[in-house]
Design an enzyme around this catalytic site. Sequence first.
Site, mmCIF file in Angstrom:
data_model
loop_
_atom_site.group_PDB
_atom_site.id
_atom_site.type_symbol
_atom_site.label_atom_id
_atom_site.label_comp_id
_atom_site.label_asym_id
_atom_site.label_seq_id
_atom_site.Cartn_x
_atom_site.Cartn_y
_atom_site.Cartn_z
ATOM 1 N N LYS A 157 0.081 15.967 9.162
ATOM 2 C CA LYS A 157 -0.255 15.010 10.223
ATOM 3 C C LYS A 157 -0.983 15.656 11.392
ATOM 4 C CE LYS A 157 2.828 11.146 9.444
ATOM 5 N NZ LYS A 157 3.844 10.249 10.014
ATOM 6 N N LYS B 242 -0.982 4.919 -4.298
ATOM 7 C CA LYS B 242 0.199 4.061 -4.151
ATOM 8 C C LYS B 242 -0.122 2.792 -3.362
ATOM 9 C CE LYS B 242 2.420 5.488 0.075
ATOM 10 N NZ LYS B 242 3.643 5.197 0.760
ATOM 11 N N LYS C 291 0.279 -0.053 3.090
ATOM 12 C CA LYS C 291 -0.209 -0.984 4.116
ATOM 13 C C LYS C 291 -1.560 -0.538 4.663
ATOM 14 C CE LYS C 291 1.993 1.287 7.959
ATOM 15 N NZ LYS C 291 2.641 2.290 7.107
HETATM 16 P P1 ADP Z 1 2.976 2.827 3.753
HETATM 17 O O1 ADP Z 1 2.424 3.729 2.682
HETATM 18 O O2 ADP Z 1 2.711 1.386 3.439
HETATM 19 O O3 ADP Z 1 2.475 3.257 5.110
HETATM 20 P P2 ADP Z 1 5.434 3.997 4.617
HETATM 21 O O4 ADP Z 1 4.903 5.377 4.448
HETATM 22 O O5 ADP Z 1 5.585 3.448 5.995
HETATM 23 O O6 ADP Z 1 4.538 2.988 3.753
HETATM 24 O O7 ADP Z 1 6.827 3.934 3.855
HETATM 25 C C1 ADP Z 1 7.975 3.249 4.280
HETATM 26 C C2 ADP Z 1 9.009 3.336 3.165
HETATM 27 O O8 ADP Z 1 8.585 2.630 1.987
HETATM 28 C C3 ADP Z 1 9.300 4.764 2.716
HETATM 29 O O9 ADP Z 1 10.688 4.851 2.435
HETATM 30 C C4 ADP Z 1 8.494 4.914 1.441
HETATM 31 O O10 ADP Z 1 9.091 5.841 0.549
HETATM 32 C C5 ADP Z 1 8.503 3.502 0.861
HETATM 33 N N1 ADP Z 1 7.240 3.201 0.162
HETATM 34 C C6 ADP Z 1 6.022 3.016 0.744
HETATM 35 N N2 ADP Z 1 5.081 2.742 -0.184
HETATM 36 C C7 ADP Z 1 5.713 2.756 -1.384
HETATM 37 C C8 ADP Z 1 5.276 2.546 -2.738
HETATM 38 N N3 ADP Z 1 4.019 2.232 -3.019
HETATM 39 N N4 ADP Z 1 6.190 2.638 -3.715
HETATM 40 C C9 ADP Z 1 7.460 2.937 -3.438
HETATM 41 N N5 ADP Z 1 7.944 3.153 -2.191
HETATM 42 C C10 ADP Z 1 7.086 3.065 -1.173
#
Ligand code: ADP
Length: 339
Positions: free
Chosen positions: A115, A201, A204
């Site tokens: 980061k 993956k 958002k």
């Molecule tokens: P994003 O990638 O949408 O920004 P975050 O990093 O904020 O999501 O993740 C929030 C939570 O959701 C974490 O616990 C993360 O492990 C889970 N998570 C996010 N995206 C996925 C995914 N595609 N599959 C499984 N778990 C996910």
Amino acid sequence: MRILSGIQPTGNLHLGNYLGAIRNWVLMQDEISAQGGTCLYFLADLHAISMPHDPATLSANTREMVAALVACGLDPDRSILFNQAQVPQHAELQWLLNGTARTGWLNRMTQWKDKAGKNREGASVALYTYPVLQAADVLLYQSTHVPVGEDQKQHLELARDIAQKFNNDFASEENPVFTLPAPMIPPEAARIMSLRDASGKMSKSDPSDMSRINLTDDADTIMQKVKKAKTDPEPLPSEIAGLEGRAEAKNLVAIYAAMSGSTIEQILTDFGGAGFGTFKPALGELLVERLAPINARFVELRQDRTALDAILRKGAEKARALAVPTLERTYEALGLVRG
Ligand code: ADP
Ligand code: TRP
């Protein structure tokens, strides 16, 4: 057992967040509360200020996240649901643990390195000490198990190292101040991939809204996104080996399995030989059926600011009561006079 986990209040929750994190929290709540254990779940709003942020968005996202968690089945009467900012003991314990954490340990954290990137000089101090706050989150409640994604494992190991060093330096083996927490990493299947490109993956931050299913999507939108999901022209195989090299097909089957509470083998037994013309509508219907009640509760609750604030206030009160004894013991162990 005492379970604790946190999530940053980022907003725009999607199916990946639900299957990868939130649903596990709900399942754990049901299991652990039946055994007489305690589950604490919180919004890591203090962590969120480690990156540039907009204050109005942070408070809106914090409330939105509570609405989403409750809509997904988290019960504020059975679990302790709160935000860090209303439990000042987190920030206090972090300062006390800053005396124990070593800069060499923080320098090795991969999230910090990723980061901060090349701009270390310009990164916030909060981004650097983020893992110490996370250790405080966990150690404050004598947590035994911490459900997190693979990416957070290193932070949990750091929390253990801090607890161990503190116990060695300021307590005794017979009467430690902190419990060593164990990470609980969910199985690989919980990683949901983008509907447009299964090499990344579901996230958002993907610019294409078609790549993900949001918890705010209505039935028609869900169905449309599933039908437009990228696939290949082959029918589904009857065995797992047949999914090799077919990332998109694998992802859709994994979503079906996770949503139906079934195994991938079972889904392939049921749909082996069927084309996506058959499988996609079935998956769309399953998603609509499971997500519609969540969506309805979420859309209603997110507008009820009074109810959301009351949930957080009540949760914070319970969290503070659990946090105070450990914090007091920490002050005392360090020789800090508290009158
Ligand atoms: P994003 O990638 O949408 O920004 P975050 O990093 O904020 O999501 O993740 C929030 C939570 O959701 C974490 O616990 C993360 O492990 C889970 N998570 C996010 N995206 C996925 C995914 N595609 N599959 C499984 N778990 C996910
Ligand atoms: N850092 C975690 C994440 O980004 C969120 C978090 C903060 C957390 N404090 C925690 C998770 C304590 C588990 C325990 O996902």
